[in-house]
Design a protein around this motif. Structure first.
Motif, PDB file in Angstrom:
ATOM      1  N   ALA A   1      -3.393   6.605   6.753  1.00 14.15           N
ATOM      2  CA  ALA A   1      -2.756   6.532   5.414  1.00 14.15           C
ATOM      3  C   ALA A   1      -1.744   5.718   5.376  1.00 14.15           C
ATOM      4  O   ALA A   1      -1.469   4.981   4.409  1.00 14.15           O
ATOM      5  CB  ALA A   1      -2.491   7.839   4.799  1.00 14.15           C
ATOM      6  N   ALA A   2      -0.714   5.629   6.484  1.00 11.96           N
ATOM      7  CA  ALA A   2       0.502   4.913   6.321  1.00 11.96           C
ATOM      8  C   ALA A   2       0.158   3.418   6.126  1.00 11.96           C
ATOM      9  O   ALA A   2       1.085   2.603   5.336  1.00 11.96           O
ATOM     10  CB  ALA A   2       1.505   5.488   7.384  1.00 11.96           C
ATOM     11  N   GLY A   3      -0.672   3.033   7.062  1.00 15.41           N
ATOM     12  CA  GLY A   3      -1.228   1.622   7.067  1.00 15.41           C
ATOM     13  C   GLY A   3      -2.120   1.209   6.087  1.00 15.41           C
ATOM     14  O   GLY A   3      -2.496   0.119   6.040  1.00 15.41           O
TER      15      GLY A   3
ATOM     16  N   VAL B   1      -8.096  -1.179   3.888  1.00 10.91           N
ATOM     17  CA  VAL B   1      -8.853  -2.176   4.662  1.00 10.91           C
ATOM     18  C   VAL B   1      -9.735  -1.296   5.692  1.00 10.91           C
ATOM     19  O   VAL B   1      -9.417  -0.401   6.073  1.00 10.91           O
ATOM     20  CB  VAL B   1      -8.030  -3.087   5.513  1.00 10.91           C
ATOM     21  CG1 VAL B   1      -8.916  -3.854   6.457  1.00 10.91           C
ATOM     22  CG2 VAL B   1      -6.814  -3.642   4.742  1.00 10.91           C
ATOM     23  N   VAL B   2     -11.147  -1.620   5.646  1.00 16.66           N
ATOM     24  CA  VAL B   2     -12.039  -0.931   6.252  1.00 16.66           C
ATOM     25  C   VAL B   2     -12.560  -1.814   7.448  1.00 16.66           C
ATOM     26  O   VAL B   2     -12.971  -2.785   7.397  1.00 16.66           O
ATOM     27  CB  VAL B   2     -13.340  -0.747   5.465  1.00 16.66           C
ATOM     28  CG1 VAL B   2     -14.423   0.086   6.178  1.00 16.66           C
ATOM     29  CG2 VAL B   2     -12.924   0.301   4.230  1.00 16.66           C
TER      30      VAL B   2
ATOM     31  N   ARG C   1      -0.110   8.408  12.679  1.00 21.08           N
ATOM     32  CA  ARG C   1      -1.042   9.615  12.525  1.00 21.08           C
ATOM     33  C   ARG C   1      -2.428   8.978  12.072  1.00 21.08           C
ATOM     34  O   ARG C   1      -2.592   8.333  11.186  1.00 21.08           O
ATOM     35  CB  ARG C   1      -0.533  10.490  11.468  1.00 21.08           C
ATOM     36  CG  ARG C   1       0.802  11.189  11.805  1.00 21.08           C
ATOM     37  CD  ARG C   1       0.818  12.088  12.869  1.00 21.08           C
ATOM     38  NE  ARG C   1       2.001  12.493  13.292  1.00 21.08           N
ATOM     39  CZ  ARG C   1       2.880  12.045  13.990  1.00 21.08           C
ATOM     40  NH1 ARG C   1       2.761  10.883  14.659  1.00 21.08           N
ATOM     41  NH2 ARG C   1       4.169  12.451  14.143  1.00 21.08           N
ATOM     42  N   LEU C   2      -3.364   9.696  12.776  1.00 18.63           N
ATOM     43  CA  LEU C   2      -4.923   9.395  12.275  1.00 18.63           C
ATOM     44  C   LEU C   2      -5.574  10.679  11.776  1.00 18.63           C
ATOM     45  O   LEU C   2      -5.545  11.902  12.256  1.00 18.63           O
ATOM     46  CB  LEU C   2      -5.671   8.926  13.454  1.00 18.63           C
ATOM     47  CG  LEU C   2      -5.408   7.360  14.085  1.00 18.63           C
ATOM     48  CD1 LEU C   2      -6.301   7.503  15.347  1.00 18.63           C
ATOM     49  CD2 LEU C   2      -5.577   6.386  12.891  1.00 18.63           C
TER      50      LEU C   2
END
Length: 214
Positions: free
Chosen positions: A147-149, A192-193, A128-129
């Protein structure tokens, strides 16, 4: 699990991202900057050799370096949704007026088939994004949060040690900083961005050391 693969394309050293749901191979192409034939072959070869199932074309915003490969992607995957925030449609439609002088005379325009909106959730296989609205660099700029990653595709909002430029049409420095504080610095430090240019960073690193955020 969402895996992010990056390519650096065109004269602006723009980062093009593939967001790949590992379970299903469902993939979103984000900000395709592939312009030259070699760049386009590189992108297409990876997609095909990895047997990825391309489901979306997404633009975080519509400055020229982030949209050079839109038409190429849609030529190969013509039935996928192409999504952009509505406030950046004028930005996208202006690109043909300056592509030639910038050295991209062969630029082919492409029109979105739908919109990205604040709070929208994009389903990509089992991943999901979340779409977060973050204007300032461009009027309709969004970022994409997994969010999950614990990872974010941030376009030209926040960079390692810097922030997006605001001297282009529709840019506003105060708006950009407000967007960063509301939509990015509210995320966990470990996030992480993945920016539109340059190396990846983390929210925590930028919170601690980015001189523009002091």
């Amino acid at each position: 699990m969402l895996r992010i693969v990056s390519f650096t394309f065109n004269a602006f050293s723009e980062n093009t991202y593939l967001l790949i749901d590992e379970a299903s191979r469902a993939t979103a192409i984000v900000d395709p900057g592939a312009y030259s034939a070699d760049e386009q072959r590189t992108l297409h070869h990876y997609l095909e050799s990895e047997k990825l199932v391309v489901q979306y074309l997404l633009n975080t915003h519509a400055h020229i370096d982030h949209v050079l490969g839109n038409a190429f992607v849609l030529q190969h995957y013509p039935n996928i949704p192409f999504l952009l925030h509505s406030l950046d449609l004028p930005t996208l439609r202006a690109v043909p007026t300056y592509a030639g002088p910038y050295g991209f005379a062969a630029y082919e325009p492409a029109e979105p088939t739908g919109e990205l909106t604040a709070g929208q959730v994009i389903e990509l296989g089992e991943s999901r994004l979340e779409v977060r609205f973050a204007p300032g660099h461009a009027p309709g700029h969004v970022v994409l949060y997994d969010a999950a990653g614990g990872q974010l595709v941030g376009g030209d909002v926040l960079f390692k040690g810097s922030v997006g430029r605001t001297d282009l049409p529709g840019g506003d420095h105060a708006t950009l900083l407000a967007s960063i504080r509301k939509e990015l610095l509210s995320l966990p430090d470990a996030t992480v961005v993945y920016p539109g240019h340059g190396p990846a960073t983390t929210i925590g690193e930028e919170r601690r050391s980015n001189p523009f955020l002091k």
